[in-house]
Scaffold this motif. Structure first.
Motif, PDB file in Angstrom:
ATOM      1  N   PHE A   7       0.938  -1.326   0.109  1.00 28.22           N
ATOM      2  CA  PHE A   7      -0.020  -0.057  -0.054  1.00 28.22           C
ATOM      3  C   PHE A   7       0.730   1.417  -0.031  1.00 28.22           C
ATOM      4  O   PHE A   7       1.810   1.373   0.617  1.00 28.22           O
ATOM      5  N   ASP A   8       0.444   2.082  -0.614  1.00 28.68           N
ATOM      6  CA  ASP A   8       0.924   3.740  -0.478  1.00 28.68           C
ATOM      7  C   ASP A   8       0.329   4.041   0.650  1.00 28.68           C
ATOM      8  O   ASP A   8      -0.815   3.339   1.273  1.00 28.68           O
ATOM      9  N   LEU A   9       0.490   5.155   1.531  1.00 24.93           N
ATOM     10  CA  LEU A   9      -0.029   5.510   2.743  1.00 24.93           C
ATOM     11  C   LEU A   9      -0.701   6.784   2.520  1.00 24.93           C
ATOM     12  O   LEU A   9      -2.101   6.404   2.682  1.00 24.93           O
ATOM     13  N   ASP A  10      -0.233   7.949   2.396  1.00 26.04           N
ATOM     14  CA  ASP A  10      -1.059   9.107   1.968  1.00 26.04           C
ATOM     15  C   ASP A  10      -2.203   8.909   0.752  1.00 26.04           C
ATOM     16  O   ASP A  10      -1.498   9.111  -0.209  1.00 26.04           O
ATOM     17  N   GLY A  11      -3.488   9.239   1.074  1.00 33.16           N
ATOM     18  CA  GLY A  11      -4.330   9.089  -0.029  1.00 33.16           C
ATOM     19  C   GLY A  11      -4.896   7.581  -0.336  1.00 33.16           C
ATOM     20  O   GLY A  11      -5.830   7.343  -0.930  1.00 33.16           O
ATOM     21  N   THR A  12      -4.204   6.707   0.500  1.00 33.17           N
ATOM     22  CA  THR A  12      -4.418   5.298   0.125  1.00 33.17           C
ATOM     23  C   THR A  12      -4.872   4.553   1.463  1.00 33.17           C
ATOM     24  O   THR A  12      -6.013   3.786   1.562  1.00 33.17           O
ATOM     25  N   LEU A  13      -4.166   4.741   2.362  1.00 30.29           N
ATOM     26  CA  LEU A  13      -4.570   4.233   3.683  1.00 30.29           C
ATOM     27  C   LEU A  13      -5.120   5.438   4.895  1.00 30.29           C
ATOM     28  O   LEU A  13      -5.780   5.155   5.761  1.00 30.29           O
ATOM     29  N   ALA A  14      -4.738   6.564   4.418  1.00 29.30           N
ATOM     30  CA  ALA A  14      -4.946   7.491   5.250  1.00 29.30           C
ATOM     31  C   ALA A  14      -5.104   8.877   4.591  1.00 29.30           C
ATOM     32  O   ALA A  14      -4.669   8.876   3.569  1.00 29.30           O
ATOM     33  N   PRO A  15      -6.117   9.889   5.312  1.00 30.84           N
ATOM     34  CA  PRO A  15      -5.852  11.003   4.616  1.00 30.84           C
ATOM     35  C   PRO A  15      -4.315  11.627   4.838  1.00 30.84           C
ATOM     36  O   PRO A  15      -3.608  11.173   5.738  1.00 30.84           O
ATOM     37  N   SER A  16      -3.954  12.634   3.898  1.00 30.94           N
ATOM     38  CA  SER A  16      -2.585  13.160   3.671  1.00 30.94           C
ATOM     39  C   SER A  16      -1.988  13.381   5.235  1.00 30.94           C
ATOM     40  O   SER A  16      -2.680  14.169   5.792  1.00 30.94           O
ATOM     41  N   LYS A  17      -0.986  12.894   5.630  1.00 28.03           N
ATOM     42  CA  LYS A  17      -0.352  13.205   6.969  1.00 28.03           C
ATOM     43  C   LYS A  17      -1.178  12.974   8.039  1.00 28.03           C
ATOM     44  O   LYS A  17      -0.954  13.622   9.065  1.00 28.03           O
ATOM     45  N   PHE A  48       5.474   7.534   9.481  1.00 30.89           N
ATOM     46  CA  PHE A  48       5.012   5.901   9.505  1.00 30.89           C
ATOM     47  C   PHE A  48       4.431   5.824  10.827  1.00 30.89           C
ATOM     48  O   PHE A  48       3.639   5.223  11.052  1.00 30.89           O
ATOM     49  N   ASP A  49       5.526   6.349  11.706  1.00 26.92           N
ATOM     50  CA  ASP A  49       5.101   5.790  13.290  1.00 26.92           C
ATOM     51  C   ASP A  49       4.024   6.500  13.630  1.00 26.92           C
ATOM     52  O   ASP A  49       3.030   6.062  14.386  1.00 26.92           O
ATOM     53  N   GLN A  51       1.593   8.071  11.719  1.00 26.99           N
ATOM     54  CA  GLN A  51       0.149   7.832  11.115  1.00 26.99           C
ATOM     55  C   GLN A  51      -0.287   6.606  11.232  1.00 26.99           C
ATOM     56  O   GLN A  51      -1.510   6.202  11.395  1.00 26.99           O
ATOM     57  N   LEU A  52       0.757   5.497  10.859  1.00 27.05           N
ATOM     58  CA  LEU A  52       0.359   3.774  10.977  1.00 27.05           C
ATOM     59  C   LEU A  52       0.797   3.227  12.384  1.00 27.05           C
ATOM     60  O   LEU A  52      -0.201   2.658  12.962  1.00 27.05           O
ATOM     61  N   LEU A  53       1.989   3.063  12.919  1.00 29.49           N
ATOM     62  CA  LEU A  53       2.406   2.116  13.571  1.00 29.49           C
ATOM     63  C   LEU A  53       1.638   2.200  15.034  1.00 29.49           C
ATOM     64  O   LEU A  53       1.252   1.416  15.751  1.00 29.49           O
ATOM     65  N   SER A  54       1.783   3.652  15.394  1.00 29.08           N
ATOM     66  CA  SER A  54       1.103   3.943  16.734  1.00 29.08           C
ATOM     67  C   SER A  54      -0.401   3.650  16.817  1.00 29.08           C
ATOM     68  O   SER A  54      -0.940   3.554  17.902  1.00 29.08           O
ATOM     69  N   ASN A  55      -1.195   3.549  15.655  1.00 27.39           N
ATOM     70  CA  ASN A  55      -2.367   3.154  15.600  1.00 27.39           C
ATOM     71  C   ASN A  55      -2.826   1.814  15.328  1.00 27.39           C
ATOM     72  O   ASN A  55      -4.139   1.421  15.240  1.00 27.39           O
ATOM     73  N   LEU A  56      -1.916   0.766  15.106  1.00 17.40           N
ATOM     74  CA  LEU A  56      -2.180  -0.363  14.931  1.00 17.40           C
ATOM     75  C   LEU A  56      -2.702  -1.334  15.970  1.00 17.40           C
ATOM     76  O   LEU A  56      -2.102  -1.170  17.144  1.00 17.40           O
ATOM     77  N   LYS A  57      -3.465  -2.069  15.987  1.00 21.01           N
ATOM     78  CA  LYS A  57      -3.946  -3.040  16.955  1.00 21.01           C
ATOM     79  C   LYS A  57      -3.475  -4.194  16.657  1.00 21.01           C
ATOM     80  O   LYS A  57      -4.357  -5.377  16.416  1.00 21.01           O
ATOM     81  N   THR A  58      -2.246  -4.669  16.657  1.00 18.22           N
ATOM     82  CA  THR A  58      -2.059  -6.094  16.116  1.00 18.22           C
ATOM     83  C   THR A  58      -0.811  -6.848  17.351  1.00 18.22           C
ATOM     84  O   THR A  58      -0.239  -6.079  17.956  1.00 18.22           O
ATOM     85  N   GLY A  59      -0.804  -8.009  17.263  1.00 16.92           N
ATOM     86  CA  GLY A  59      -0.005  -8.789  18.118  1.00 16.92           C
ATOM     87  C   GLY A  59       1.609  -8.648  17.637  1.00 16.92           C
ATOM     88  O   GLY A  59       1.593  -8.244  16.341  1.00 16.92           O
ATOM     89  N   LEU A  66       5.107  -7.115   8.777  1.00 14.07           N
ATOM     90  CA  LEU A  66       4.608  -5.854   8.320  1.00 14.07           C
ATOM     91  C   LEU A  66       5.910  -5.442   7.646  1.00 14.07           C
ATOM     92  O   LEU A  66       6.924  -5.319   8.389  1.00 14.07           O
ATOM     93  N   HIS A  67       5.961  -4.876   6.609  1.00  9.13           N
ATOM     94  CA  HIS A  67       7.221  -4.350   5.899  1.00  9.13           C
ATOM     95  C   HIS A  67       7.056  -2.783   5.863  1.00  9.13           C
ATOM     96  O   HIS A  67       6.179  -2.316   4.856  1.00  9.13           O
ATOM     97  N   ILE A  68       7.778  -1.981   6.237  1.00  3.36           N
ATOM     98  CA  ILE A  68       7.724  -0.568   6.142  1.00  3.36           C
ATOM     99  C   ILE A  68       8.889  -0.044   5.263  1.00  3.36           C
ATOM    100  O   ILE A  68      10.143  -0.181   5.581  1.00  3.36           O
ATOM    101  N   MET A  69       8.470   0.885   4.329  1.00  3.21           N
ATOM    102  CA  MET A  69       9.402   1.281   3.287  1.00  3.21           C
ATOM    103  C   MET A  69       8.932   2.642   3.307  1.00  3.21           C
ATOM    104  O   MET A  69       8.280   3.367   2.255  1.00  3.21           O
ATOM    105  N   PRO A  70       9.773   3.513   4.062  1.00  2.00           N
ATOM    106  CA  PRO A  70       9.526   4.996   4.045  1.00  2.00           C
ATOM    107  C   PRO A  70      10.323   5.661   2.603  1.00  2.00           C
ATOM    108  O   PRO A  70      11.222   4.931   2.216  1.00  2.00           O
ATOM    109  N   THR A  71      10.126   6.954   2.262  1.00  2.00           N
ATOM    110  CA  THR A  71      10.702   7.894   1.279  1.00  2.00           C
ATOM    111  C   THR A  71      10.897   6.945  -0.037  1.00  2.00           C
ATOM    112  O   THR A  71      12.167   6.502  -0.438  1.00  2.00           O
TER     113      THR A  71
END
Ligand SMILES: [Mg+2]
Length: 257
Positions: A7-17, A48-49, A51-59, A66-71
């Motif tokens: 997934f792309d992040l902004d506009g795909t998983l969340a509103p921009s930033k 990512f931290d 917008q995404l990681l701090s909001n996940l509810k996973t074990g 989960l693979h995180i690819m910034p920039t």
């Protein structure tokens, strides 16, 4: 069946930033039970931290998939369960000389177009180590203005014409670099050949899979958009207009699985 959903992040998983909505956080948690999940974006790791990681509810077990690819995939992080931290697998950083050249060129084009005359929140040009990003209204507009900041960003260039004009002026001046229209208000510059397709290739190698195993979701899949390189390399790609589209598609996928 696909093995990786990327997934792309902004506009795909969340509103921009902004933070991923609860519905997306829950769906990602469900997906991680079955699939590897990769999130790739022009943003830096800290984004990512927030917008995404701090909001996940996973074990812990799910996080290892989960693979995180910034920039734009110029950096790659994986979760290390023993230390409960996100460890860097690689980073493709610019030299100081390259950073100075890119910054100077961006400043001159932006000045020529009169785009430096608007009110900005935080820096317009941000050094992300492996990527230099220009944000029309400043990096911090959403932090400062909240929902109003998101609205201003979405209203700035809804048809992408401003971003594409900047890209078309900057790209010939920096032929040794990759220049792309990024998020809602952003121009991203990386080393040549390093884009989201580069990140996807690294991911495929890391997991010892082929591109046929991956399904990619993005909101900028048209030519010139920052998601386009993934589609162009031949990965099955689904264009969404916002996170709600993504949520609907994920619900359908989970229903079938
Ligand atoms: Mg996007």
């Amino acid at each position: 069946m696909k093995k990786v959903l990327a997934f792309d992040l902004d506009g795909t998983l969340a509103p921009s930033k902004s933070a991923v909505p609860d519905r997306i956080a829950e769906l990602l948690g469900e997906l991680l039970k079955t699939f590897h999940v990769c999130v790739i974006s022009g943003g830096k790791f800290e984004q990512f931290d927030n917008q995404l990681l701090s909001n996940l509810k996973t074990g812990q077990d799910e996080l290892s998939k989960l693979h995180i690819m910034p920039t734009c995939g110029t950096r790659y992080y994986l979760y290390a369960a023993p230390s409960k931290s996100w460890d860097k697998v690689y980073a493709e950083d610019f030299s100081a000389v390259q950073k100075a050249q890119i910054t100077k060129t961006l400043q001159s084009v932006i000045h020529a177009l009169g785009l430096d005359k608007v009110k900005v929140y935080g820096e317009q040009i941000e050094d992300r180590g492996s990527q230099i990003s220009w944000s029309a209204l400043g990096q911090d507009i959403v932090d400062v203005l909240g929902e109003e900041g998101v609205k201003q960003k979405e209203a700035w260039d809804p048809d992408n014409s401003k971003k594409l004009k900047i890209r078309d002026m900057v790209a010939p001046l920096l032929p040794e670099f990759e220049v792309r229209a990024g998020g809602t208000t952003t121009i991203d510059i990386t080393k040549k050949g390093i884009d989201k397709a580069y990140g996807m290739q690294k991911l495929i190698e890391q997991l010892d899979l082929s591109k046929e195993d991956v399904l990619f979701f993005g909101d900028k899949l048209q030519e010139g958009g920052n998601d386009y390189p993934v589609k162009a390399m031949g990965i099955d790609s689904l264009e969404v207009s916002d996170w709600r589209d993504t949520a609907l598609a994920l619900e359908a996928i989970l229903h079938v699985v």
